[in-house]
Design a protein around this motif. Structure first.
Motif, PDB file in Angstrom:
ATOM      1  N   VAL A  15       0.747  -0.838   0.176  1.00  9.84           N
ATOM      2  CA  VAL A  15      -0.092   0.537  -0.142  1.00  9.84           C
ATOM      3  C   VAL A  15       0.263   0.865  -0.175  1.00  9.84           C
ATOM      4  O   VAL A  15       0.803   2.234  -0.265  1.00  9.84           O
ATOM      5  CB  VAL A  15      -1.170  -0.006   1.114  1.00  9.84           C
ATOM      6  N   LYS A  16       1.951   1.174   0.092  1.00 10.57           N
ATOM      7  CA  LYS A  16       3.361   2.100   0.504  1.00 10.57           C
ATOM      8  C   LYS A  16       4.153   2.228  -0.646  1.00 10.57           C
ATOM      9  O   LYS A  16       4.036   3.595  -0.600  1.00 10.57           O
ATOM     10  CB  LYS A  16       3.919   2.129   2.103  1.00 10.57           C
ATOM     11  N   ASN A  17       4.168   1.279  -1.087  1.00  9.06           N
ATOM     12  CA  ASN A  17       5.256   1.773  -2.053  1.00  9.06           C
ATOM     13  C   ASN A  17       4.618   1.816  -3.310  1.00  9.06           C
ATOM     14  O   ASN A  17       3.454   0.792  -3.539  1.00  9.06           O
ATOM     15  CB  ASN A  17       5.820  -0.120  -1.812  1.00  9.06           C
ATOM     16  N   PRO A  18       4.629   2.259  -4.143  1.00  7.63           N
ATOM     17  CA  PRO A  18       4.302   2.733  -5.473  1.00  7.63           C
ATOM     18  C   PRO A  18       3.817   1.986  -6.449  1.00  7.63           C
ATOM     19  O   PRO A  18       3.106   1.548  -7.455  1.00  7.63           O
ATOM     20  CB  PRO A  18       4.941   4.373  -5.253  1.00  7.63           C
ATOM     21  N   LEU A  19       4.841   0.789  -6.314  1.00 10.41           N
ATOM     22  CA  LEU A  19       5.333  -0.006  -7.230  1.00 10.41           C
ATOM     23  C   LEU A  19       4.939  -1.186  -6.758  1.00 10.41           C
ATOM     24  O   LEU A  19       6.200  -2.379  -5.847  1.00 10.41           O
ATOM     25  CB  LEU A  19       6.620   0.232  -8.055  1.00 10.41           C
ATOM     26  N   SER A  20       4.040  -2.041  -7.626  1.00 11.13           N
ATOM     27  CA  SER A  20       4.424  -3.551  -7.343  1.00 11.13           C
ATOM     28  C   SER A  20       4.606  -4.460  -8.366  1.00 11.13           C
ATOM     29  O   SER A  20       3.825  -4.103  -9.696  1.00 11.13           O
ATOM     30  CB  SER A  20       3.522  -3.831  -6.614  1.00 11.13           C
ATOM     31  N   VAL A  21       5.014  -5.891  -9.027  1.00  8.28           N
ATOM     32  CA  VAL A  21       4.055  -6.723  -9.862  1.00  8.28           C
ATOM     33  C   VAL A  21       4.336  -8.119  -9.451  1.00  8.28           C
ATOM     34  O   VAL A  21       4.320  -8.445  -8.036  1.00  8.28           O
ATOM     35  CB  VAL A  21       6.052  -6.957 -10.196  1.00  8.28           C
ATOM     36  N   HIS A 112       0.686  -0.848 -10.420  1.00  7.83           N
ATOM     37  CA  HIS A 112       1.045  -2.711 -10.451  1.00  7.83           C
ATOM     38  C   HIS A 112       1.433  -3.466 -12.075  1.00  7.83           C
ATOM     39  O   HIS A 112       0.365  -3.159 -13.064  1.00  7.83           O
ATOM     40  CB  HIS A 112      -0.109  -3.160  -9.395  1.00  7.83           C
ATOM     41  N   ILE A 113       2.109  -3.786 -11.665  1.00  6.45           N
ATOM     42  CA  ILE A 113       2.152  -4.546 -13.633  1.00  6.45           C
ATOM     43  C   ILE A 113       2.618  -6.181 -13.571  1.00  6.45           C
ATOM     44  O   ILE A 113       3.514  -6.666 -12.962  1.00  6.45           O
ATOM     45  CB  ILE A 113       3.655  -3.969 -14.084  1.00  6.45           C
ATOM     46  N   PRO A 114       1.577  -6.234 -13.681  1.00  6.66           N
ATOM     47  CA  PRO A 114       1.613  -8.253 -13.959  1.00  6.66           C
ATOM     48  C   PRO A 114       1.699  -8.714 -14.802  1.00  6.66           C
ATOM     49  O   PRO A 114       1.715  -8.194 -16.170  1.00  6.66           O
ATOM     50  CB  PRO A 114       0.265  -9.014 -13.602  1.00  6.66           C
ATOM     51  N   LEU A 115       2.602  -9.973 -15.192  1.00  2.34           N
ATOM     52  CA  LEU A 115       3.239 -10.107 -15.941  1.00  2.34           C
ATOM     53  C   LEU A 115       2.693 -12.003 -16.215  1.00  2.34           C
ATOM     54  O   LEU A 115       2.803 -12.412 -14.757  1.00  2.34           O
ATOM     55  CB  LEU A 115       4.760 -10.557 -16.001  1.00  2.34           C
ATOM     56  N   LEU A 116       2.190 -12.107 -17.591  1.00  4.97           N
ATOM     57  CA  LEU A 116       1.221 -13.467 -17.664  1.00  4.97           C
ATOM     58  C   LEU A 116       2.488 -14.198 -17.987  1.00  4.97           C
ATOM     59  O   LEU A 116       2.941 -14.165 -19.350  1.00  4.97           O
ATOM     60  CB  LEU A 116      -0.088 -13.272 -18.063  1.00  4.97           C
ATOM     61  N   LEU A 117       3.168 -15.757 -17.709  1.00  5.86           N
ATOM     62  CA  LEU A 117       3.805 -15.729 -18.303  1.00  5.86           C
ATOM     63  C   LEU A 117       4.603 -17.759 -19.433  1.00  5.86           C
ATOM     64  O   LEU A 117       3.731 -18.209 -18.728  1.00  5.86           O
ATOM     65  CB  LEU A 117       5.641 -15.619 -17.601  1.00  5.86           C
ATOM     66  N   SER A 118       5.106 -17.662 -20.173  1.00  8.70           N
ATOM     67  CA  SER A 118       5.122 -18.805 -20.649  1.00  8.70           C
ATOM     68  C   SER A 118       6.269 -19.227 -21.625  1.00  8.70           C
ATOM     69  O   SER A 118       6.898 -17.574 -21.587  1.00  8.70           O
ATOM     70  CB  SER A 118       3.760 -19.360 -21.498  1.00  8.70           C
ATOM     71  N   PRO A 119       6.897 -20.351 -21.462  1.00  7.08           N
ATOM     72  CA  PRO A 119       8.398 -19.897 -22.135  1.00  7.08           C
ATOM     73  C   PRO A 119       8.543 -19.445 -23.576  1.00  7.08           C
ATOM     74  O   PRO A 119       9.010 -19.010 -23.841  1.00  7.08           O
ATOM     75  CB  PRO A 119       8.339 -21.790 -22.605  1.00  7.08           C
ATOM     76  N   TYR A 120       7.396 -19.481 -24.439  1.00  8.97           N
ATOM     77  CA  TYR A 120       7.454 -19.109 -25.586  1.00  8.97           C
ATOM     78  C   TYR A 120       7.210 -17.714 -25.447  1.00  8.97           C
ATOM     79  O   TYR A 120       5.547 -17.291 -27.193  1.00  8.97           O
ATOM     80  CB  TYR A 120       7.407 -19.828 -26.845  1.00  8.97           C
ATOM     81  N   GLY A 121       5.582 -17.132 -25.391  1.00  9.45           N
ATOM     82  CA  GLY A 121       4.646 -16.051 -24.834  1.00  9.45           C
ATOM     83  C   GLY A 121       4.595 -16.002 -23.934  1.00  9.45           C
ATOM     84  O   GLY A 121       4.988 -15.538 -22.673  1.00  9.45           O
ATOM     85  N   TYR A 122       4.599 -14.436 -23.296  1.00  4.69           N
ATOM     86  CA  TYR A 122       3.929 -13.415 -22.392  1.00  4.69           C
ATOM     87  C   TYR A 122       2.491 -12.210 -22.453  1.00  4.69           C
ATOM     88  O   TYR A 122       2.420 -11.678 -23.774  1.00  4.69           O
ATOM     89  CB  TYR A 122       5.347 -13.004 -21.637  1.00  4.69           C
ATOM     90  N   SER A 123       1.628 -11.712 -21.640  1.00  2.00           N
ATOM     91  CA  SER A 123       1.122 -10.707 -21.919  1.00  2.00           C
ATOM     92  C   SER A 123       1.005  -9.906 -20.208  1.00  2.00           C
ATOM     93  O   SER A 123       1.765 -10.337 -19.469  1.00  2.00           O
ATOM     94  CB  SER A 123      -0.416 -10.985 -21.894  1.00  2.00           C
ATOM     95  N   ARG A 126      -1.336  -2.879 -16.891  1.00  2.00           N
ATOM     96  CA  ARG A 126      -1.832  -2.059 -15.732  1.00  2.00           C
ATOM     97  C   ARG A 126      -2.536  -2.567 -14.773  1.00  2.00           C
ATOM     98  O   ARG A 126      -4.051  -3.035 -14.831  1.00  2.00           O
ATOM     99  CB  ARG A 126      -2.206  -1.017 -15.928  1.00  2.00           C
ATOM    100  N   GLY A 127      -2.160  -3.386 -13.758  1.00  2.00           N
ATOM    101  CA  GLY A 127      -3.212  -3.893 -12.660  1.00  2.00           C
ATOM    102  C   GLY A 127      -3.463  -2.773 -11.935  1.00  2.00           C
ATOM    103  O   GLY A 127      -3.900  -2.073 -12.045  1.00  2.00           O
ATOM    104  N   ASN A 128      -3.994  -3.519 -10.726  1.00  2.00           N
ATOM    105  CA  ASN A 128      -4.638  -2.575  -9.663  1.00  2.00           C
ATOM    106  C   ASN A 128      -3.931  -2.826  -8.112  1.00  2.00           C
ATOM    107  O   ASN A 128      -3.528  -4.226  -7.940  1.00  2.00           O
ATOM    108  CB  ASN A 128      -5.754  -2.098  -9.168  1.00  2.00           C
TER     109      ASN A 128
END
Length: 128
Positions: A15-21, A112-123, A126-128
Motif C-alpha cells: 500500500v505504501k510503495n507505489p510499485l508492485s509486480v 501494479h504490473i502483472p506478467l503472465l508468462l509461458s516459455p514462448y509468450g507473455y502478456s 496495468r493492474g491495481n
C-alpha cells in the motif's frame, strides 16, 4: 469492521510503495517464484537502475520502488529476468528477459504490473 480492514491494509508495504509486480505461469497456472526483476528510470543519459527484487512464493514483489522516494512523472522500465528463471528449472524459453516500459502520468499513484508468462509468450497490463 471495514474501518479496521482499511487501517490494516494501510500498514502493508504494497500500500505504501507505489510499485508492485506479479508473475503468473500460464503453463502451470501458478505463481512464479524466483524471478529477478530490475526497475529502471529513463533519464537524459539513458536508463538508470533504481532497484531490484525477486518474486516471492506468491510470484509477487509488493514493494519494488526504492523506499523513501517518490515515483514521479516520467518513463520507467521493469525488466523481468526470465531466462535465468527458466535456466534454473531446466526449461528452454524464447525470451531471456522481458522489459516492460510504462509511463507515470501522475505522482502518487500506485502502479501494479502483472506478467503472465509461458516459455514462448507473455502478456502484461496495468493492474491495481
Amino acid at each position: 469492521m471495514l474501518a479496521s480492514f482499511f487501517a490494516g491494509a494501510a500498514d502493508g508495504d504494497a500500500v505504501k510503495n507505489p510499485l508492485s509486480v506479479h508473475v503468473l505461469n500460464l503453463q502451470t497456472g501458478t505463481p512464479t517464484a524466483g524471478i529477478a526483476v530490475d526497475l529502471e528510470q529513463k533519464q537524459e543519459n539513458g536508463w538508470v537502475k533504481l532497484a531490484s527484487g525477486t518474486t516471492d512464493d506468491n510470484g509477487r514483489i509488493g514493494a519494488l520502488f526504492p523506499a523513501g522516494k517518490i515515483l514521479s512523472h516520467g518513463d520507467y522500465k521493469v525488466v523481468f529476468q526470465t531466462g535465468n528463471y527458466y535456466q534454473k528449472i531446466k526449461q528452454p524459453t524464447f525470451f531471456p528477459e522481458i522489459p516492460v516500459i510504462f509511463h507515470v502520468e501522475k505522482d502518487g499513484d500506485h502502479y501494479h504490473i502483472p506478467l503472465l508468462l509461458s516459455p514462448y509468450g507473455y502478456s502484461t497490463y496495468r493492474g491495481n
